[in-house]
Design an enzyme around this catalytic site. Sequence first.
Site, short mmCIF file in Angstrom:
data_model
loop_
_atom_site.label_atom_id
_atom_site.label_comp_id
_atom_site.label_asym_id
_atom_site.label_seq_id
_atom_site.Cartn_x
_atom_site.Cartn_y
_atom_site.Cartn_z
N ARG A 1 -26.74 -19.20 -16.48
CA ARG A 1 -25.49 -19.96 -16.63
C ARG A 1 -25.53 -21.40 -16.14
O ARG A 1 -24.50 -22.06 -16.15
CB ARG A 1 -24.30 -19.24 -15.98
N ASP A 2 -26.67 -21.90 -15.70
CA ASP A 2 -26.75 -23.31 -15.30
C ASP A 2 -28.15 -23.87 -15.57
O ASP A 2 -28.72 -24.56 -14.74
CB ASP A 2 -26.37 -23.48 -13.83
N ILE A 3 -28.67 -23.57 -16.77
CA ILE A 3 -29.95 -24.14 -17.16
C ILE A 3 -29.73 -25.62 -17.42
O ILE A 3 -28.86 -26.01 -18.21
CB ILE A 3 -30.51 -23.44 -18.43
#
Length: 188
Positions: free
Chosen positions: A53-55
Amino acid sequence: MENDISYIVMKYISGHSMREILGQQMDLGKACRFIDQIAGALDHAHDNGIIHRDIKSANLLVEGEWVLIADFGIAKIVEGSTALTSAGETMGTPAYMSPEQASGKPVKHYTDIYSLGIVLYEMLTGQVPFKGETPYGVMFKHVNDPLPLPRIHRPDLPECAERVILKALAKVPEHRYERAGQFAEALR
């Protein structure tokens, strides 16, 4: 886990983040090698029920020719646990957020594939596709604006590479690649 506190331990990386080496256009072959590695790690995480969820380029650590994914701090465990966020709540970095994530909708593994598409866009053009004066302005663009074509910023980019980016950055999650490895394979 210790004293009811969960934490992640990973090896010290003496290199730097991908963010530190971007800002200019990367060679397509090098970008392919990096995307291969990141996609393999994402497929492994997804196969084990974890969505990052935070690439983003700042969460990709480069050590020599190797890339490692860092900061699973807002990862969502898909099965066997409660969600880390409530419905309608957004978490992540606006410049890399998928449309569904920016809208506060439930996310699946497709959100990581979208974010990886943003990273590839940044690798190849030297910039992220959507910018704005506020985080909400950037999120609005992910949801509503058409993607600025990568070849506008990099005319020498092969059309087939641009098509791969366009598919990874489809607004509808199910129109993206089913797996990160398929994305990497299409890019190769």
